[in-house]
Design an enzyme around this catalytic site. Sequence first.
Site, mmCIF file in Angstrom:
data_model
loop_
_atom_site.group_PDB
_atom_site.id
_atom_site.type_symbol
_atom_site.label_atom_id
_atom_site.label_comp_id
_atom_site.label_asym_id
_atom_site.label_seq_id
_atom_site.Cartn_x
_atom_site.Cartn_y
_atom_site.Cartn_z
ATOM 1 N N HIS A 55 0.829 -1.221 0.000
ATOM 2 C CA HIS A 55 0.000 0.000 0.000
ATOM 3 C C HIS A 55 0.861 1.269 0.000
ATOM 4 O O HIS A 55 0.545 2.248 0.678
ATOM 5 C CB HIS A 55 -0.959 0.016 1.200
ATOM 6 N N ASN A 128 -10.158 -3.080 2.158
ATOM 7 C CA ASN A 128 -9.825 -3.044 0.733
ATOM 8 C C ASN A 128 -11.083 -2.719 -0.066
ATOM 9 O O ASN A 128 -12.178 -2.628 0.492
ATOM 10 C CB ASN A 128 -9.278 -4.412 0.287
ATOM 11 N N TYR A 338 0.406 -4.174 11.418
ATOM 12 C CA TYR A 338 0.200 -2.778 10.979
ATOM 13 C C TYR A 338 0.813 -1.796 11.969
ATOM 14 O O TYR A 338 1.538 -0.884 11.577
ATOM 15 C CB TYR A 338 -1.296 -2.498 10.754
#
Length: 493
Positions: A55, A128, A338
């Site tokens: 990303h 997403n 993350y």
Amino acid sequence: MTDKITLTTSAGAPIGDNQNSLSAGPRGPLLLQDYQLIEKLAHQNRERIPERVVHAKGWGAFGTFTVTHDVSKYSCAKLFDTVGKKTDLLIRISTVAGELGAADAERDVRGFSLKFYTEEGNWDVVGNNTPVFFIRDPLKFPDFIRTQKRHPRTNMRSPTAMWDFWSLSPESLHQVTILFSDRGLPTAPQYVNGYGSHTYSFWNEAGERYWVKFHFKTQQGHRHHTNAEAATVVGRSRESYQEEWFSAIESGNLPKWTMYVQIMSEAEADRTSYNPFDVTKVWPHADYPLIPVGEIELNRNVDNYFAEVEQAAFSPSNIVRGISHSPDRMLQGRIFAYADAHRHRLGTHYEALPVNQPKSPVNHYHKDGLLRFFASNHPTDAYYEPNSFGGPTQDARYLEPPLKIVGDGARWNHRDDPGNDDYVQPRTLFELFDADQKARLFMNLAEAMQGVPEFIVERQMGHFAKVHPDYATGVRRAMAVLAAAHVVATAAE
Ligand code: NDP
């Protein structure tokens, strides 16, 4: 006319000359004591931070979430407690595989991340534009992403690696079918749906837990490029998304999404034929209808792309009272990965950066490290817990109900899950496509498999055939068309 602003050093001292370096005479060498010269060169060397491994390239904006329907029977989250209530948010939509300099109009999944600045902390949805994902076990994630990135020797993307991995991982078929369908190549970020993809949970004031899926449907409609159109767009601009996104918001053409949830009770989750915590599966709408919750409207471009998009840190670990996680394996992996990516890219206290900072009070005992530029809100003697000096303490009202977990700790084979079928949901999707959509799907797949060794193509064809015989036949025909065109082109040379 505005008052003249005097240029200063980063230490605040006014600067007398920003045009000429300090030198020994008009033709002489430069003097090391010209700190401003050194500072400017040193700053430029440090302008980049590690790009996101996945990303990397994204498009962001600020906006508002407004509650339109009452879901308080499912969740006690403050942001949902009153119809009409507004909560500020940040959105970042992104491509997955390409690097920061990649072209926008590439076939790829789009990341769809939201940060809701709620009155009880930040809630992030890190999803997403697809309701499912390629794999269901995070142990495979680094391998999967390696196949989407550059080959270590050629430094080029490798279709062989992609199709080798996908053909050895039949759980990827659902996402592969979406990726190579029309929705795999949107024209700009405002024309995609967002999905939380994972199963999360809601819990209410009575302490009852519900499993939940989040959906954000675009109000702009879906718009896509064909591969050929995208090639023309990329030839004109690699920034086609940023152009359309930024100018739409700047001109008041504000993108909107409608937020829905699907709700499954804990009892129902015990009865589904498929694993409701498997991110390669959707919950069919007929069984779990979309329940409207609210509306997102974007209303402001960021002022500084680096500060507010490149440094934006979204993580599924950010939940608030009334919203929680689920046994979804991929979600559990991302809860760690993350936040850890942000610690690595931005620094230990990345959540103190203005774009990541909650709008509610922050009181913790984490101490030093990179980005420790903020002061604690509590007495300085209270720097550990428990303490006798008025430091922050826990509040049992925020304790979530117990998560019911059963099972023996073992390396359970995720492909042997009772009731698992990797072909049935891709089949339902395939059967939704009309003849033209199918023809484009076949050709997109055939183009993507060019140059891939025959044995890998055949393994993948076996999966397509299990989805639907027409699926494999269609891709084979498209490959034959491309092979014939290649023969003609070679003969003409
Ligand atoms: P429905 O007929 O109720 O829903 C079909 C869904 O497919 C709609 O959400 C539609 O989105 C979406 N869709 C249409 N074209 C595409 C495409 N090219 N790529 C991805 N999604 C598309 O059926 P079910 O709920 O039984 O689901 C059937 C299949 O639809 C699933 O196997 C899944 O592949 C796909 N799907 C299902 C979703 C779900 O949560 N149930 C969500 C999204 C896709 P829209 O309404 O925006 O047109």
